[in-house]
Design an enzyme around this catalytic site. Structure first.
Site, PDB file in Angstrom:
ATOM      1  CB  VAL A  77      40.834  82.536  42.088  1.00  0.00           C
ATOM      2  CG1 VAL A  77      40.374  81.302  42.597  1.00  0.00           C
ATOM      3  CG2 VAL A  77      42.371  82.750  42.423  1.00  0.00           C
ATOM      4  CB  CYS A  78      37.261  80.414  38.424  1.00  0.00           C
ATOM      5  SG  CYS A  78      38.048  79.288  37.148  1.00  0.00           S
ATOM      6  CB  ALA A  79      35.379  76.062  40.371  1.00  0.00           C
TER       7      ALA A  79
END
Lengths: 383, 75
Positions: A77-79
């Site tokens: 998961v990232c932004a």
């Protein structure tokens, strides 16, 4: 021939929600920076996560491999999604299978709405709760006899219009319990798109730049002819105009006044001291006169543990008087202290969000998404 | 400000600004300064956290008309 290409796949916010609601184990490798991770992340009873920023994995993912289980689904998961793809690809190349990345990143997570049917109403209609799982916002839709009303609509109005289309009903009313400070209301957009009336409590609408229907104590709004009654109950405290609704004599839509595990904070419009006594009056007198059998349906949840069956957030009013810490502070001075001191950090960009909801500023869609990043933090016990 | 190298990552999204900056940094001698240009607002915090983690020196950063400029000295 064997396919030796390393593979990884995308997972949507909707699919992640299924893991949480169905309580299936999910391991998350969150590759945002430490500050963003500690501020706000994907949580669930069966969700485990570790944080290793992507810029620590530029030369290889060995450090990540050591900290994630050898088997089972791992979600990176990232932004937005770029860095999670970058890391997921390397994990797959390193031989890890069952690797996914979150499509659209935390931005998409913030915007996903899970519709949950709460009940069939006595007179034939239905009540739905829309759980914005990433941010903790709850919206409601009442459907009856060809018509619908939406309460506390969020910015992603497609979800409401889609359910209305599926049910073959037209949205007649968009109602906000109060002027929101943690998220951008979709009420006005929904009204513009569908021709519905947009209702706001006038005491919260002193500075608004658009026309609205004044929501007053004792108003009764009907959905589907005269079938479902939405009774407005003036319940100030989170904001001076905060209004609750009793739907179908059974459900108490409590806005940001009363939550399942906490109560609303009175400080987001800068008038905490002034509103404390209103908040106490609403919670310790006005609500107390209502039937204990009412099912409380709030506008937010603070912790993922508040999600019940199917993701629904609700509780019996009588039970909340027994267990909710915010309803069990007998001493007035202590109550005042609890709701005005040591409050959690304010929601991201809350002052600008109030301006948007008053129609004073109109940021781009992209800026609106950025403003809403992070949890709602509308309750006094949120941390 | 004196700079030995300019790394232009304008228009690139995460993680590319930092990937490119890292490659550039590897090519510098100790004491040299690079300027990194980026239009990715999201990478501003990441950039600061990255430099801190690498123990190099972030001399300053600024924004000019939507372009973020970072000046990093290799230690």
């Amino acid at each position: 021939m064997t396919n030796t290409t390393a593979t990884y796949q995308s997972m949507t916010a909707k699919e992640v929600t299924r893991f949480i609601v169905d309580k299936k184990p999910l391991f998350i490798l969150d590759v945002r920076n430490e500050e963003n991770y500690s501020d706000w992340r994907i949580e669930g009873e069966t969700v485990e996560s570790v944080n290793i920023p992507y810029f620590e994995l530029l030369e290889g993912v060995e450090a990540a491999i050591e900290r994630i289980p050898a088997e089972g689904t791992v979600l990176v998961v990232c932004a937005k999604e770029g860095s999670s793809i970058f890391v997921a690809e390397q994990l797959a190349e390193a031989g890890r299978s069952d690797v996914f990345y979150l499509e659209g990143g935390m931005r998409a997570w913030s915007e996903y709405l899970e519709p949950v049917k709460v009940a069939d109403l006595q007179s034939g209609g239905e009540l739905y709760q829309f759980v914005r799982i990433g941010k903790g916002c709850l919206s409601y839709m009442i459907v009856s006899d060809g018509e619908a009303a939406v309460i506390d609509a969020v910015r992603m109005t497609d979800a409401f219009e889609q359910l209305a289309a599926e049910k073959g009903v037209s949205i007649k009313h968009a109602i906000d319990t109060h002027l929101h400070a943690d998220h951008i209301s979709g009420g006005r957009t929904l009204a513009e798109n569908t021709g519905a009336s947009y209702w706001l409590p006038p005491k919260d609408a002193g500075e608004v730049q658009f026309k609205y229907e004044a929501l007053q104590d004792g108003n009764e709004i009907t959905v589907g002819g005269t079938r479902i009654a939405i009774q407005a109950l003036y319940s100030p405290g989170h904001t001076i105009g905060s209004t609750s609704f009793i739907v179908d004599d059974r459900y108490l839509l409590s806005g940001d006044i009363l939550f399942v595990e906490s109560i609303g904070r009175p400080d987001l419009a800068g008038l905490a001291e002034d509103w404390v006594s209103d908040l106490r009056e609403t919670l310790y007198s006005r609500y107390k006169e209502l039937s204990e059998e009412l099912i409380v349906l709030p506008a937010h949840f603070g912790k993922i543990t508040e999600l019940g069956e199917g993701g629904q957030v609700s509780a019996r009013l009588g039970d909340l008087y027994k267990h909710n810490p915010g309803l069990n502070i007998q001493d007035e001075t202590e109550f005042r202290r609890t709701v005005t001191e040591n409050l959690p950090q304010q929601p991201n960009a809350y002052q600008e969000i109030r301006q948007v909801n008053m129609g004073k500023i109109a940021p781009s869609a992209e800026d609106q998404r950025e403003m809403e990043i992070g949890p709602n933090r509308c309750a006094v016990h949120d941390k | 400000m004196h700079k030995d190298l300019v790394v232009d990552t304008k228009g690139l999204a995460c993680p590319m600004p930092i990937v490119k900056a890292k490659k550039a940094l590897d090519s510098l001698q100790a004491g040299q300064v690079m300027e990194v240009l980026s239009t990715d607002k999201g990478s501003v915090n990441d950039f600061q956290a990255w430099v801190k983690q690498t123990n190099h020196e972030l001399i300053k950063h600024e924004e000019e008309q939507g372009v973020y400029k970072f000046y990093v000295r290799k230690v």
